[in-house]
Motif scaffolding. Sequence first.
Motif, PDB file in Angstrom:
ATOM      1  N   VAL A   1     -29.670-103.756  52.631  1.00 21.67           N
ATOM      2  CA  VAL A   1     -30.320-104.069  51.360  1.00 21.67           C
ATOM      3  C   VAL A   1     -31.145-102.880  50.869  1.00 21.67           C
ATOM      4  N   CYS A   2     -31.875-102.251  51.773  1.00 25.45           N
ATOM      5  CA  CYS A   2     -32.682-101.075  51.396  1.00 25.45           C
ATOM      6  C   CYS A   2     -31.802 -99.935  50.902  1.00 25.45           C
ATOM      7  N   PHE A   3     -30.701 -99.691  51.595  1.00 24.84           N
ATOM      8  CA  PHE A   3     -29.784 -98.624  51.174  1.00 24.84           C
ATOM      9  C   PHE A   3     -29.184 -98.928  49.808  1.00 24.84           C
ATOM     10  N   LEU A   4     -28.842-100.187  49.567  1.00 27.68           N
ATOM     11  CA  LEU A   4     -28.287-100.563  48.275  1.00 27.68           C
ATOM     12  C   LEU A   4     -29.304-100.351  47.159  1.00 27.68           C
ATOM     13  N   PHE A   5     -30.561-100.663  47.439  1.00 27.57           N
ATOM     14  CA  PHE A   5     -31.611-100.469  46.432  1.00 27.57           C
ATOM     15  C   PHE A   5     -31.762 -98.987  46.100  1.00 27.57           C
ATOM     16  N   VAL A   6     -31.788 -98.140  47.123  1.00 29.07           N
ATOM     17  CA  VAL A   6     -31.914 -96.697  46.901  1.00 29.07           C
ATOM     18  C   VAL A   6     -30.714 -96.179  46.113  1.00 29.07           C
ATOM     19  N   ALA A   7     -29.520 -96.653  46.448  1.00 29.83           N
ATOM     20  CA  ALA A   7     -28.324 -96.228  45.723  1.00 29.83           C
ATOM     21  C   ALA A   7     -28.377 -96.654  44.266  1.00 29.83           C
ATOM     22  N   ALA A   8     -28.860 -97.877  44.024  1.00 30.18           N
ATOM     23  CA  ALA A   8     -28.968 -98.354  42.644  1.00 30.18           C
ATOM     24  C   ALA A   8     -29.945 -97.498  41.845  1.00 30.18           C
ATOM     25  N   VAL A   9     -31.052 -97.095  42.474  1.00 32.30           N
ATOM     26  CA  VAL A   9     -32.016 -96.221  41.803  1.00 32.30           C
ATOM     27  C   VAL A   9     -31.360 -94.880  41.479  1.00 32.30           C
ATOM     28  N   ALA A  10     -30.613 -94.320  42.418  1.00 32.85           N
ATOM     29  CA  ALA A  10     -29.957 -93.030  42.197  1.00 32.85           C
ATOM     30  C   ALA A  10     -28.959 -93.111  41.049  1.00 32.85           C
ATOM     31  N   TYR A  11     -28.183 -94.177  40.999  1.00 31.55           N
ATOM     32  CA  TYR A  11     -27.213 -94.332  39.911  1.00 31.55           C
ATOM     33  C   TYR A  11     -27.921 -94.542  38.576  1.00 31.55           C
ATOM     34  N   ALA A  12     -29.016 -95.297  38.601  1.00 35.85           N
ATOM     35  CA  ALA A  12     -29.761 -95.535  37.359  1.00 35.85           C
ATOM     36  C   ALA A  12     -30.306 -94.229  36.795  1.00 35.85           C
ATOM     37  N   VAL A  13     -30.769 -93.354  37.678  1.00 32.35           N
ATOM     38  CA  VAL A  13     -31.272 -92.046  37.226  1.00 32.35           C
ATOM     39  C   VAL A  13     -30.124 -91.205  36.678  1.00 32.35           C
ATOM     40  N   ALA A  14     -28.989 -91.220  37.366  1.00 30.15           N
ATOM     41  CA  ALA A  14     -27.844 -90.422  36.926  1.00 30.15           C
ATOM     42  C   ALA A  14     -27.310 -90.894  35.579  1.00 30.15           C
ATOM     43  N   PHE A  15     -27.333 -92.208  35.356  1.00 32.91           N
ATOM     44  CA  PHE A  15     -26.791 -92.757  34.119  1.00 32.91           C
ATOM     45  C   PHE A  15     -27.853 -92.932  33.035  1.00 32.91           C
ATOM     46  N   ARG A  16     -29.119 -92.678  33.390  1.00 29.26           N
ATOM     47  CA  ARG A  16     -30.228 -92.760  32.427  1.00 29.26           C
ATOM     48  C   ARG A  16     -30.231 -94.106  31.700  1.00 29.26           C
TER      49      ARG A  16
END
Length: 246
Positions: free
Chosen positions: A73-88
């Motif tokens: 769950v923690c890894f998924l949250f971090v990945a979602a944050v990274a994608y959100a930053v990349a896609f603005r």
Amino acid sequence: MLPAPLRFGMRRGGVPEYLRRALKYPQMDLEYTFWQMVYLCCDPKRVYKNTSYHKQTKNQWARDDPAFTVLCVCFLFVAAVAYAVAFRVSPGMFLRAVGGAVLLDFALTGVVVASATWAIANRYLRVNSLHGVEQEVEWMYAFDVHCNSFFPLFLLINVTQYFLLPYLLADGFLPVFLSNSLYVSAFVYYHYITFLGYSALPFLRDAVYFLYPAAIFIVLYVVSLLLGVNITIFVCTMYFGTTPSS
């Protein structure tokens, strides 16, 4: 002979106790969990060799330590944050991405898949012993198998895909080939680890049936290549409504 009625086969207070322990960091064995995650990627059979030992010491096939689930769950949250930053994306789209990754892709899908494989294994694959103690697959073990299978899939289509986004989102056949190959590898490996998980239980037979869905993904992979469908673009558009180049 008719199949035996299905029971969850968990120790008393199994799920509630599991959830309570998920909130208690000191009770988690993170070192052993990281060891499992590493070997699920390079030697998954070794992970399931410890299943019998766990049954002998804990009297249950399933893990009683929620550390693996918590880390996923923690890894998924971090990945979602990274994608959100990349896609603005907007804050609302960010919450949608996090909710989709954690609640839909991992939790809800995990419950559905674990329930289906648990029911199939207990109803159709279990060997009834005439002299020994009758055993059955615990639902929590089925969920463990899903978590084990999900982690390498996450590394491929969340982590690896993220670093390859500039190439996977480009035009041409090569990005389509790389993107779709990444996805089919992830899902085929998911079913392979699922197969290993149920093969580790000595009272089940014909666990190879859990490998059969991999053939469907291979067929879809070939069709997607023939049609020129880029799965990375499709998934990114579905989750974020756009691609970084849009």
